[in-house]
Design a protein around this motif. Sequence first.
Motif, PDB file in Angstrom:
ATOM      1  N   ARG A 130      29.949 -60.639  35.540  1.00  6.39           N
ATOM      2  CA  ARG A 130      29.436 -59.857  34.400  1.00  6.39           C
ATOM      3  C   ARG A 130      30.401 -58.727  34.048  1.00  6.39           C
ATOM      4  O   ARG A 130      30.648 -58.465  32.865  1.00  6.39           O
ATOM      5  CB  ARG A 130      28.055 -59.303  34.725  1.00  6.39           C
ATOM      6  N   GLN A 133      33.357 -60.293  32.287  1.00  4.64           N
ATOM      7  CA  GLN A 133      33.021 -60.692  30.920  1.00  4.64           C
ATOM      8  C   GLN A 133      32.947 -59.467  30.016  1.00  4.64           C
ATOM      9  O   GLN A 133      33.444 -59.505  28.884  1.00  4.64           O
ATOM     10  CB  GLN A 133      31.699 -61.462  30.879  1.00  4.64           C
ATOM     11  N   ASP A 134      32.362 -58.369  30.497  1.00  2.00           N
ATOM     12  CA  ASP A 134      32.317 -57.130  29.710  1.00  2.00           C
ATOM     13  C   ASP A 134      33.732 -56.640  29.407  1.00  2.00           C
ATOM     14  O   ASP A 134      34.025 -56.209  28.289  1.00  2.00           O
ATOM     15  CB  ASP A 134      31.550 -56.040  30.455  1.00  2.00           C
ATOM     16  N   ILE A 136      36.485 -58.455  29.228  1.00  2.00           N
ATOM     17  CA  ILE A 136      37.084 -59.385  28.259  1.00  2.00           C
ATOM     18  C   ILE A 136      36.556 -59.103  26.856  1.00  2.00           C
ATOM     19  O   ILE A 136      37.326 -59.062  25.887  1.00  2.00           O
ATOM     20  CB  ILE A 136      36.813 -60.851  28.672  1.00  2.00           C
ATOM     21  N   ASP A 137      35.246 -58.897  26.749  1.00  2.00           N
ATOM     22  CA  ASP A 137      34.647 -58.613  25.438  1.00  2.00           C
ATOM     23  C   ASP A 137      35.221 -57.331  24.828  1.00  2.00           C
ATOM     24  O   ASP A 137      35.555 -57.296  23.639  1.00  2.00           O
ATOM     25  CB  ASP A 137      33.127 -58.503  25.554  1.00  2.00           C
ATOM     26  N   GLN A 138      35.358 -56.288  25.636  1.00  2.00           N
ATOM     27  CA  GLN A 138      35.932 -55.032  25.147  1.00  2.00           C
ATOM     28  C   GLN A 138      37.382 -55.229  24.719  1.00  2.00           C
ATOM     29  O   GLN A 138      37.803 -54.717  23.679  1.00  2.00           O
ATOM     30  CB  GLN A 138      35.854 -53.947  26.223  1.00  2.00           C
ATOM     31  N   MET A 140      38.801 -58.021  23.649  1.00  2.00           N
ATOM     32  CA  MET A 140      38.851 -58.829  22.435  1.00  2.00           C
ATOM     33  C   MET A 140      38.410 -58.011  21.217  1.00  2.00           C
ATOM     34  O   MET A 140      38.978 -58.168  20.131  1.00  2.00           O
ATOM     35  CB  MET A 140      37.996 -60.090  22.586  1.00  2.00           C
ATOM     36  N   GLU A 141      37.419 -57.147  21.369  1.00  2.00           N
ATOM     37  CA  GLU A 141      37.003 -56.288  20.259  1.00  2.00           C
ATOM     38  C   GLU A 141      38.141 -55.358  19.839  1.00  2.00           C
ATOM     39  O   GLU A 141      38.407 -55.189  18.646  1.00  2.00           O
ATOM     40  CB  GLU A 141      35.772 -55.464  20.658  1.00  2.00           C
ATOM     41  N   ASP A 144      40.784 -57.453  18.087  1.00  2.00           N
ATOM     42  CA  ASP A 144      40.359 -57.800  16.729  1.00  2.00           C
ATOM     43  C   ASP A 144      40.500 -56.600  15.786  1.00  2.00           C
ATOM     44  O   ASP A 144      40.932 -56.754  14.639  1.00  2.00           O
ATOM     45  CB  ASP A 144      38.914 -58.308  16.722  1.00  2.00           C
TER      46      ASP A 144
END
Length: 157
Positions: A130, A133-134, A136-138, A140-141, A144
């Motif tokens: 978890r 994943q957090d 990775i999400d940060q 990628m944001e 972007d």
Amino acid sequence: MVLCLQWVSLSLFLLCLSSAHIMLCDVPVCYHQECVHRLFSQCGPVTSVELQEKPGPSTKSKDQKSKFFSRPLAQGFQVAYVVFKSSAAVKHAVSLKAQKPWVLTTAQHPLRTGLQKWAEDYYSSITDPRDLQDHIDQFMEQHDREQAEVPGVQREG
């Protein structure tokens, strides 16, 4: 259990590098920066402590990208560089002979060794999916957002 630093032959372990720096060789891997700092503060004010796997220029990266991709922990002896505020503290540290041993571990400052250290190092090396994943999400944001600011880049969607 009480661990002590015993000066067997000071010239083998402690080298004076300059008026405010010393280098300690053959420092056990269970010693950490706070421990070395606390010990040598007995000689005088300590500015910084750096532990490395082998002698030479600093190997620590100032731009660590992620806590998930860090360098592995040292497995053998280390080298410690201690920087003091004054040359008097260095002279005091260098002048130490085989006096009474310095206590390394106390109830207030425990030093992990043996199976306890191995188990804690192992469990801390396991990545929580978890958290990853957090992270990775940060990433990628942020990526972007940076790509949206670049002119001439077309986005899918």
